[in-house]
Design a protein around this motif. Structure first.
Motif, mmCIF file in Angstrom:
data_model
loop_
_atom_site.group_PDB
_atom_site.id
_atom_site.type_symbol
_atom_site.label_atom_id
_atom_site.label_comp_id
_atom_site.label_asym_id
_atom_site.label_seq_id
_atom_site.Cartn_x
_atom_site.Cartn_y
_atom_site.Cartn_z
ATOM 1 N N UNK A 179 24.260 -37.236 62.139
ATOM 2 C CA UNK A 179 24.981 -38.079 63.075
ATOM 3 C C UNK A 179 26.354 -38.467 62.557
ATOM 4 N N UNK A 180 26.659 -38.100 61.290
ATOM 5 C CA UNK A 180 27.903 -38.584 60.693
ATOM 6 C C UNK A 180 29.015 -37.546 60.756
ATOM 7 N N UNK A 181 28.848 -36.493 61.550
ATOM 8 C CA UNK A 181 29.889 -35.483 61.768
ATOM 9 C C UNK A 181 30.421 -34.892 60.470
ATOM 10 N N UNK A 182 29.509 -34.628 59.515
ATOM 11 C CA UNK A 182 29.940 -33.911 58.319
ATOM 12 C C UNK A 182 29.695 -32.433 58.574
ATOM 13 N N UNK A 183 29.943 -31.602 57.558
ATOM 14 C CA UNK A 183 29.743 -30.164 57.688
ATOM 15 C C UNK A 183 28.244 -29.883 57.860
ATOM 16 N N UNK A 184 27.783 -29.824 59.126
ATOM 17 C CA UNK A 184 26.342 -29.728 59.374
ATOM 18 C C UNK A 184 25.763 -28.423 58.851
ATOM 19 N N UNK A 185 26.577 -27.357 58.855
ATOM 20 C CA UNK A 185 26.064 -26.081 58.365
ATOM 21 C C UNK A 185 25.610 -26.195 56.924
ATOM 22 N N UNK A 186 26.469 -26.768 56.079
ATOM 23 C CA UNK A 186 26.134 -26.888 54.660
ATOM 24 C C UNK A 186 24.966 -27.852 54.473
ATOM 25 N N UNK A 187 25.028 -28.989 55.214
ATOM 26 C CA UNK A 187 23.943 -29.973 55.092
ATOM 27 C C UNK A 187 22.611 -29.340 55.453
ATOM 28 N N UNK A 188 22.582 -28.609 56.602
ATOM 29 C CA UNK A 188 21.316 -28.026 57.041
ATOM 30 C C UNK A 188 20.814 -27.002 56.041
ATOM 31 N N UNK A 189 21.745 -26.151 55.569
ATOM 32 C CA UNK A 189 21.334 -25.133 54.591
ATOM 33 C C UNK A 189 20.714 -25.795 53.372
ATOM 34 N N UNK A 190 21.417 -26.797 52.818
ATOM 35 C CA UNK A 190 20.905 -27.444 51.612
ATOM 36 C C UNK A 190 19.615 -28.186 51.876
ATOM 37 N N UNK A 191 19.515 -28.805 53.075
ATOM 38 C CA UNK A 191 18.316 -29.597 53.359
ATOM 39 C C UNK A 191 17.093 -28.701 53.492
ATOM 40 N N UNK A 192 17.200 -27.642 54.313
ATOM 41 C CA UNK A 192 15.994 -26.832 54.545
ATOM 42 C C UNK A 192 15.605 -26.045 53.315
ATOM 43 N N UNK A 193 16.588 -25.581 52.511
ATOM 44 C CA UNK A 193 16.206 -24.899 51.278
ATOM 45 C C UNK A 193 15.571 -25.891 50.302
ATOM 46 N N UNK A 194 16.106 -27.129 50.273
ATOM 47 C CA UNK A 194 15.498 -28.138 49.404
ATOM 48 C C UNK A 194 14.076 -28.427 49.847
ATOM 49 N N UNK A 195 13.819 -28.399 51.171
ATOM 50 C CA UNK A 195 12.463 -28.631 51.659
ATOM 51 C C UNK A 195 11.499 -27.571 51.132
ATOM 52 N N UNK A 196 11.961 -26.302 51.146
ATOM 53 C CA UNK A 196 11.131 -25.239 50.570
ATOM 54 C C UNK A 196 10.835 -25.560 49.108
ATOM 55 N N UNK A 197 11.900 -25.975 48.398
ATOM 56 C CA UNK A 197 11.723 -26.339 46.999
ATOM 57 C C UNK A 197 10.747 -27.482 46.826
ATOM 58 N N UNK A 198 10.824 -28.482 47.709
ATOM 59 C CA UNK A 198 9.925 -29.635 47.599
ATOM 60 C C UNK A 198 8.477 -29.201 47.797
ATOM 61 N N UNK A 199 8.249 -28.271 48.746
ATOM 62 C CA UNK A 199 6.873 -27.789 48.964
ATOM 63 C C UNK A 199 6.342 -27.136 47.690
ATOM 64 N N UNK A 200 7.157 -26.245 47.089
ATOM 65 C CA UNK A 200 6.717 -25.589 45.857
ATOM 66 C C UNK A 200 6.493 -26.623 44.766
ATOM 67 N N UNK A 201 7.434 -27.575 44.663
ATOM 68 C CA UNK A 201 7.359 -28.583 43.607
ATOM 69 C C UNK A 201 6.087 -29.415 43.728
#
Lengths: 239, 303
Positions: free
Chosen positions: B164-186
């Protein structure tokens, strides 16, 4: 000080399987020093010093002290066998003093001396790092003994209390909030490493060396006296 | 009337004639109970303190980062948000809160794995048509869900605010969903490892201390060695060393596979070959403890 209690303490510390844990950690420290020395050619003396500060003062000394404290104090409270010592006509300060001596001895053999050896392995005798690591190990061990025996008698579930104290206060809060360095055994040890060694570019000691030594002594003596008083006030009937 | 076969005395009680539920229902109810026990629900008031306190503390960093994003947006500086690395370094969150995650796992794993073995109530579970493997997997599943919840909920709040804060959503989404994969493994690694230690020590107090020491001491050793390896520019040593702690190993897996920023500047960036190696290492970290756990439970139930 009381010789039979010293002897009992030695036997309960070294006569069990968990003595291997006590031996393993110093061996890991020395082993990793050998590894770093042989693998990393570009390692400077300042890197070696910060490795000793992070791993030696930050982990090996407190964990060895914690294991010794747990064996000598916590398990006796847990299984109630401390009562056999308390019912003897011996000053209770002397009881805890003897136990603290054994814990300190274990911390010196398992923490301070391996740190000195690791420093010798890492940089040789240059820069006085070996002496610095040894002295800092002794001071940090003394402070941790005082703190841990106090925590071990005051808190219930005290293994956990000591562990959380080490992880939260010494490792987390003292690295986040700078004034805590005045009250952290880890920074006292760090200060002595930095103050005694003459390695360039390794950073200044967080607190003055004299303060660190005095603070560690106060922590040790205060810990023993506090526990002694607490044991003296304990009656065997109300348990 | 002829007596039904295998009945010794018929003293006139009405037998149960309803539909009997199968293994699935038993497993589902065991899962739900285990999950509730992870948060102290259905247990004493004292045991609710640690899980909810840790969850509350876990929320703080995520809320602070989310608040910074809102503040940047209010100051019309959203375009500069990517100058602040931590605002989009989602895997940095579980990495830097590893002490809290470890304490949560250490406090809850013995509840699920040590008490049944200690008090031999485990045989009662196996009096039902529930296999050893299902028991272990269901218990692990509950611990994994609980750990995932305390990590992913704060991260999701932070990510929602970022969108909602109008930042670079592409980068945020990429980092968030890849981090989610990492969190599942972790959380799979952490749950399996702490469950294994809890089942091996069986005494709850000892198990808590053992899990904390095993995870935090290796973390400390790895951090010290990473610092030394980084200082001496020895990348290979850093890559090898990072495999010995769950948090660094999974961090390396995420940064290697998805090329996201590393949570710790001392971690060397892994090549494609090393990323594959870390995938294998993560698999070993998961399957090894699960296998030991299965053996331990099988041995306990055989008596």
């Amino acid at each position: 000080m009381n010789t039979p209690i010293l002897r009992l303490g030695l036997r309960s510390l070294f006569g069990r399987a968990r003595v291997w844990l006590l031996i393993a950690l110093p061996l890991v420290l020395i082993g990793l020093s050998v590894l770093l020395r042989s693998v990393s050619t570009g390692m400077t003396d300042a890197d070696a010093q910060s490795f000793l500060q992070v791993f030696g003062i930050g982990i090996v000394v407190p964990v060895v002290t914690l294991l010794a404290t747990t064996t000598l104090i916590n398990s006796e409270f847990d299984d109630g066998s401390i009562i056999y010592l308390l019912t003897k006509p011996i000053s209770r300060v002397a009881i805890i003093g003897s136990k603290a001596t054994i814990v300190l001895g274990a911390a010196l053999i398992g923490g301070a001396v391996p740190m000195g050896i690791a420093a010798l392995v890492l940089v040789g005798s240059g820069g006085g790092l070996a002496l610095a690591a040894l002295v800092a190990g002794v001071v940090a061990a003394a402070a941790y003994v005082g703190i841990f025996i106090a925590l071990a008698t005051v808190m219930k579930r005290s293994i956990l209390g000591c562990l959380l104290y080490w992880l939260i206060w010494e490792s987390t809060i003292s690295s986040l909030i700078s004034p805590v360095k005045w009250l952290s055994a880890r920074s006292w040890g760090d200060s002595l490493v930095a103050a005694i060694s003459s390695i360039v570019g390794a950073g200044k000691p967080p607190v003055p060396a004299l303060y660190a030594v005095l603070a560690a002594l106060v922590a040790l003596v205060a810990g023993v006296l506090l526990v002694g008083r607490r044991l003296a006030a304990m009656t065997s009937s109300d348990e | 009337m002829s007596q039904p076969h295998g009945v010794i005395h018929d003293i006139g009680y009405r037998p149960f004639t309803g539909r009997r539920q199968g293994t699935g229902a038993i497993a589902a109810s065991l899962y739900l109970t285990s999950l509730r026990h992870c948060f102290g629900l259905g247990r004493s008031g004292k045991s609710k303190v640690i899980p909810f306190l840790i969850f509350a503390i876990m929320l703080i960093p995520a809320l602070v980062l989310a608040g910074m994003l809102i503040q940047l947006h209010k100051m019309s500086m959203s375009s500069q948000a990517d100058l602040f690395g931590p605002l989009s370094n989602y895997f940095g969150y579980p990495y830097w809160t590893q002490l809290l995650i470890t304490i949560f796992a250490a406090a809850q794993a013995p509840v699920l794995f040590a008490r049944d073995l200690r008090y031999r109530t485990i045989v009662l579970y196996f009096a039902r048509p529930l296999s050893r493997a299902v028991y272990v997997l269901v218990r692990l599943g509950a611990l994994v869900t609980a750990l995932f919840a305390i990590i992913a909920i704060p991260m999701a709040i932070w990510y929602a605010v970022a969108l909602t804060a109008y930042v670079d959503t592409g980068e945020q989404s990429h980092n968030f969903w890849t981090a989610m994969v990492g969190v599942v493994v972790l959380v799979l690694v952490i749950a399996a490892f702490s469950g294994m230690i809890a089942a091996l020590t069986t005494r709850a107090g000892l198990a808590v201390a053992a899990i904390i020491i095993a995870l935090m001491v290796t973390s400390g050793i790895v951090t010290a060695l990473l610092g030394a390896a980084h200082g001496s520019h020895n990348g290979t040593l850093g890559l090898v060393v990072a495999a010995f702690n769950p948090f660094t190993a999974v961090a390396q897996l995420v940064t290697g596979v998805f090329t996201t920023p590393a949570p710790n500047p001392d971690l060397p960036h892994p090549s494609a070959a090393w990323a594959t190696a870390y995938a294998v290492i993560a698999l070993v970290w998961i399957l090894g403890p699960v296998w030991v756990l299965l053996l331990r439970i099988r041995k306990a139930a055989a008596l």
